[in-house]
Design a protein around this motif. Structure first.
Motif, PDB file in Angstrom:
ATOM      1  N   GLU A 144       0.823  -1.255  -0.065  1.00  8.24           N
ATOM      2  CA  GLU A 144       0.081  -0.004  -0.147  1.00  8.24           C
ATOM      3  C   GLU A 144       0.793   1.311   0.008  1.00  8.24           C
ATOM      4  O   GLU A 144       0.511   2.302  -0.776  1.00  8.24           O
ATOM      5  CB  GLU A 144      -0.776   0.036   1.388  1.00  8.24           C
ATOM      6  N   TYR A 155       1.837   6.260  -7.005  1.00  5.81           N
ATOM      7  CA  TYR A 155       0.892   7.330  -7.689  1.00  5.81           C
ATOM      8  C   TYR A 155       1.517   8.782  -7.383  1.00  5.81           C
ATOM      9  O   TYR A 155       1.159   9.818  -8.183  1.00  5.81           O
ATOM     10  CB  TYR A 155      -0.366   7.089  -7.047  1.00  5.81           C
ATOM     11  N   GLN A 173      -4.893  10.077  -4.676  1.00  2.00           N
ATOM     12  CA  GLN A 173      -4.943   8.564  -4.802  1.00  2.00           C
ATOM     13  C   GLN A 173      -3.680   8.180  -3.849  1.00  2.00           C
ATOM     14  O   GLN A 173      -3.781   7.380  -2.880  1.00  2.00           O
ATOM     15  CB  GLN A 173      -4.636   8.278  -6.378  1.00  2.00           C
ATOM     16  N   GLU A 220      -3.903   5.835  -0.400  1.00  2.00           N
ATOM     17  CA  GLU A 220      -3.053   4.663  -0.411  1.00  2.00           C
ATOM     18  C   GLU A 220      -2.270   4.695   1.053  1.00  2.00           C
ATOM     19  O   GLU A 220      -2.290   3.623   1.797  1.00  2.00           O
ATOM     20  CB  GLU A 220      -2.048   4.395  -1.374  1.00  2.00           C
ATOM     21  N   HIS A 249      -4.833   3.334   3.469  1.00  2.00           N
ATOM     22  CA  HIS A 249      -4.958   2.074   3.504  1.00  2.00           C
ATOM     23  C   HIS A 249      -3.791   1.456   4.200  1.00  2.00           C
ATOM     24  O   HIS A 249      -4.101   0.468   4.907  1.00  2.00           O
ATOM     25  CB  HIS A 249      -4.786   1.516   1.873  1.00  2.00           C
ATOM     26  N   GLU A 288      -3.380  -2.013  -9.562  1.00  2.00           N
ATOM     27  CA  GLU A 288      -4.655  -2.221  -9.042  1.00  2.00           C
ATOM     28  C   GLU A 288      -4.988  -3.814  -9.145  1.00  2.00           C
ATOM     29  O   GLU A 288      -5.478  -4.393  -8.206  1.00  2.00           O
ATOM     30  CB  GLU A 288      -5.667  -1.250  -9.282  1.00  2.00           C
ATOM     31  N   VAL A 316      -2.798  -5.736  -6.763  1.00  2.16           N
ATOM     32  CA  VAL A 316      -3.274  -5.620  -5.309  1.00  2.16           C
ATOM     33  C   VAL A 316      -4.590  -6.226  -5.069  1.00  2.16           C
ATOM     34  O   VAL A 316      -4.577  -6.690  -4.026  1.00  2.16           O
ATOM     35  CB  VAL A 316      -3.352  -3.867  -5.122  1.00  2.16           C
ATOM     36  N   GLN A 344     -11.224  -2.494  -3.692  1.00  6.17           N
ATOM     37  CA  GLN A 344     -10.689  -2.771  -4.958  1.00  6.17           C
ATOM     38  C   GLN A 344     -11.526  -2.683  -6.217  1.00  6.17           C
ATOM     39  O   GLN A 344     -11.078  -2.411  -7.400  1.00  6.17           O
ATOM     40  CB  GLN A 344      -9.917  -4.316  -4.900  1.00  6.17           C
ATOM     41  N   GLU A 387     -11.542   0.828  -7.063  1.00  5.06           N
ATOM     42  CA  GLU A 387     -10.233   1.380  -7.713  1.00  5.06           C
ATOM     43  C   GLU A 387     -10.115   0.773  -9.130  1.00  5.06           C
ATOM     44  O   GLU A 387      -9.900   1.704 -10.020  1.00  5.06           O
ATOM     45  CB  GLU A 387      -9.031   0.746  -6.647  1.00  5.06           C
TER      46      GLU A 387
HETATM   47 FE1  FEO Z   1      -4.993   0.391  -1.910  1.00  7.67          FE
HETATM   48 FE2  FEO Z   1      -5.044   1.274  -4.728  1.00  7.67          FE
HETATM   49  O1  FEO Z   1      -5.247  -0.224  -3.263  1.00  7.67           O
END
Ligand code: FEO
Length: 161
Positions: free
Chosen positions: A17, A24, A46, A50, A53, A94, A97, A127, A130
């Motif tokens: 993350e 990004y 973004q 993250e 997250h 993504e 992820v 997700q 995303e």
């Molecule tokens: Fe935290 Fe964009 O996944």
């Protein structure tokens, strides 16, 4: 209490993350370098998401009696071929992820760790969002093609995030 296996996997996800944030932010820097301020703004937002997250994993690991162990973060790419190519890389990332989250969820199911399943469900749903958002922007970028006025309009839309 978290098993060692899940704790290690969550520490790995925490790192991923943070790498996402780094990636990004690097994309934001690329868009800033070509004066697409709206795209850069979108990517900076973004990157911040993250970090949030990553902090969800940080807190959950401690909520469950585990230990956070931070790992080295890879260097992200610096240059991107085009505004479209950067977003295509974002979607690809993504998707990776998503696969990692699904593997984590499967481990939690295997271990009958219900709190982890509940925690991870938020990421499973996130997700979907995303990937949907990145795909939508990619489709718009393809529609715009090499048409500068269209790109400027899209830039303005992304600035509203
Ligand atoms: Fe935290 Fe964009 O996944």
């Amino acid at each position: 209490m978290l098993s060692n296996r899940l704790q290690d996997a969550m520490n790995e996800q925490l790192k991923e993350e943070l790498y996402s944030a780094y990636l990004y932010l690097s994309m934001a820097a690329y868009y800033d370098s070509i004066n697409l301020d709206g795209f850069a703004h979108w990517m900076r937002a973004q990157a911040q998401e993250e970090v949030e997250h990553a902090m969800k994993f940080y807190e959950f690991i401690y909520d469950r009696g585990g230990r956070v162990a931070l790992q080295a973060i890879d260097q992200p790419p610096i240059e991107f071929e085009s505004p479209l190519a950067a977003f295509e890389q974002a979607l690809e990332h993504e998707q990776k992820v998503t696969a990692m989250i699904h593997t984590l969820y499967a481990q939690a199911v295997e271990e009958k760790d219900y709190p982890s399943q509940s925690f991870l469900q938020w990421f499973v749903d996130e997700q979907v969002e995303e990937e949907k958002t990145a795909s939508r922007i990619i489709e718009m970028l393809k529609l715009v093609g090499n048409h500068p006025p269209g790109l400027i309009m899209l830039d303005r839309e992304l600035a509203r995030r």
